[in-house]
Write an enzyme that holds these catalytic residues in place. Sequence first.
Site, short mmCIF file in Angstrom:
data_model
loop_
_atom_site.label_atom_id
_atom_site.label_comp_id
_atom_site.label_asym_id
_atom_site.label_seq_id
_atom_site.Cartn_x
_atom_site.Cartn_y
_atom_site.Cartn_z
N ASP A 176 9.79 6.42 -21.77
CA ASP A 176 10.55 5.05 -21.25
C ASP A 176 10.91 3.73 -22.14
O ASP A 176 11.12 2.78 -21.82
CB ASP A 176 10.67 4.70 -19.31
CG ASP A 176 10.67 5.54 -18.42
OD1 ASP A 176 11.49 6.08 -18.60
OD2 ASP A 176 10.36 5.63 -17.21
N ASP A 226 16.35 11.80 -17.25
CA ASP A 226 15.99 10.73 -18.25
C ASP A 226 15.58 10.75 -19.28
O ASP A 226 16.44 9.74 -20.30
CB ASP A 226 14.75 9.84 -17.10
CG ASP A 226 14.76 10.68 -15.46
OD1 ASP A 226 15.01 11.85 -15.68
OD2 ASP A 226 14.79 9.61 -14.89
#
Length: 394
Positions: free
Chosen positions: A108, A175
């Site tokens: 992330d 993601d």
Amino acid sequence: MKMPTDNYFANALRPASLNRAEHQIALERCIGKVREILPVIGVRNPKIGIDNRKWSYCAPGDWVISFMSGQLWLALQLTGDPIFLNAARARRPAFRDILRNRRSQNHDLGFQFSLSCVADWRMTGSGEAHDMALDAARGLVSRYCPRGRYIQAWNALAKQDMTRAKFVAGRMIADTMQNLALLYWAWSETGNADFRDAADGHAETTAQYLVRPDDTSFHTFIFDVVTGEPIRGETHQGFANGSCWSRGQAWMIHGFAQSARTTGNSAYLDIAKRLAVKAVALMGNDDVPVWDFSVTDANAPRDSSAAAIMAAGIYIIADLSDETESTHWKSQADRLISGLLRSCDISGNPEAEGLLAHGAAHVTAGYSDTMLPYGDYYFMEALMRSLGHTDFFW
């Protein structure tokens, strides 16, 4: 080295949405809400809404930490008001802390630093922000597994937590497609092909293993950590291993579309289109997608964040398509925005601290029907794209 950027496939800017006036009013309302809540949230970063439509806040290093920052940089871009610059810059220590704590870093980093330090660099030319973003990109590229050609998603935690260690080992997730922008940015800034090769390798592996033949998607895929051989697709936040989690599909629509725009690779655009066609078909007559497309319960939670991410990604597809196709794609994205404005928009509610209701963070873990800062960020991005804006931080 500079890569192809805006409108690589379509040299002329596409016209704004047919709903221009409505979207402009909504965007101005969003900016007003962001300005209004600054004295309430201070330098804290929203994580998820609680029952009374107030925010709870991120712990240090949370993957969600940058989405308020992203909204602030968008608001600065639109208004030039230094209140947004000051609020965004005041968050810089939180991102320094992420860089200091390597063991807490994961895939992330792209979310965290594209919407903070890359945004700062692009908006202000800050050398410190530039260096921090490059440091984050180095951390992200270090997670690339050459044998399987994927970026390792999550980390094992405490030494004694063997269940967690086995779960995360050799796992890629949908993601991460949205995090590749940080690597492509680092390539454009340095000319170091390691950044580009890792991003392209991960994108190609995503296309091969997370995108199913019917254009639905797995949330995660597992590889042998030693040989890199593919093992199986699974879910983590979806309904079942064989289901199609709507936000995962949305991450990949936006991620492949953005990668196409950045690199000029038409294969990425084709994948984004396939995923978008499938998502729109799976929505049927729904205005906002159900949290997992395989769930047939009419009362199942909707996910406004999936709708916002998908809309922003489809507007990118529209910008990269020829005139006839562009009109079609823009109408699909407009439909998603209309659904959000009709049933999820709470930006005009004086009691609400966020922009959108009915977000589904992790339904199987009990987190649904709530405000989500990433839904809010992509809602603003999608509204801006619908109005013809093309300069973002990805």
